[in-house]
Design a protein around this motif. Structure first.
Motif: not given
Length: 252
Positions: A136, A142, A145, A153, A156, A161, A172, A175
């Motif tokens: 992250h 990224l 991901l 996800l 993670v 994070l 979240e 992200l």
């Protein structure tokens, strides 16, 4: 302690995993404390690992990872084959930028850096070849991901994070927005996500099936405009992707 840890192989891996960038050399006593293994067991394992080249004993009596482990690790298809295909494109990208150019794959919940080209004048970066960073918080992570699916996800997010700078993605909602943007635009720009003073741009490397198997990134100073780099970065990623296509076609 589970059954794997009780096995000889489990104990060997516990010992080898004690080594890191911060702990390149360690004594038997340090290894015993970190693994929880009795000192005689550590002594026996170290002796066997030195005999087989997995560890080396320095002149001060401390142990370090042996070249034989690097030699074996270099044979891993996911790193070796990909690296061979990617190197000409990474070298071209480096010549065009003279900045940090990196090749990244995913291993679990981490971005694993399997290659880096860097000049003396390039900005200092957190990652290193053979090093790992959270998905992250890193540009290549990224990208991986964004194309890793919902289960990745969720894992993670469940792991948390971690914040590295004020710009690290720690929510979240943000992200998910960034990941959607990566899938739409085909690249990501991360300004000071991992350390202050740097900016990273990353793009995906894909197999013919569309599966994203790696990412490449360029790290520059945070005050540099990344826009001129993006076409070269994406062209290099497409070139590596075409190389993977050719490789797969030749093995059919």
């Amino acid at each position: 302690m589970n059954e794997t840890d009780r096995s000889m192989l489990g104990r060997v891996f516990r010992l080898l995993e004690c080594f890191s960038v911060a702990r390149v050399r360690m004594t038997q006593s340090e290894l015993s404390r970190r693994t929880g293994l009795p000192l005689p067991t550590v002594h026996r394992l170290c002796t066997q690992l030195v005999t087989n080249g997995a560890l080396e004993r320095a002149t001060d009596g401390r142990y370090q990872i042996g070249v034989r482990l690097w030699e074996l690790g270099a044979l891993a298809p996911r790193a070796h084959g990909l690296r061979q295909i990617a190197m000409p494109y990474l070298e071209d990208l480096y010549e065009a930028t003279h900045e940090n150019v990196q090749l990244i794959v995913r291993d679990g919940l981490e971005a694993l850096y399997i290659e880096r080209l860097s000049g003396r004048a390039a900005v200092t970066v957190v990652g290193r070849a053979g090093g790992r960073l959270p998905l992250h918080a890193s540009s290549g992570g990224l990208v991986l991901l964004a194309h890793g699916g919902g289960e990745l996800l969720d894992a993670v997010l469940e792991a948390g994070l971690e914040r590295f700078t004020p710009n690290t993605i720690t929510s979240e909602h943000r992200l998910r927005q960034v990941l959607d943007d990566i899938r739409r635009r085909g690249f990501v720009v991360c300004r000071e996500h991992l350390n202050l003073g740097t900016l990273a741009v990353a793009a995906p490397v894909q197999r013919p099936s569309g599966e994203v198997v790696a990412a490449i990134s360029v790290v520059i100073g945070a005050d540099v405009d990344p826009a001129p780099l993006i076409p070269a970065l994406r062209a290099a990623a497409r070139g590596i992707s075409r190389g993977l296509t050719t490789e797969e076609s030749s093995t059919e």
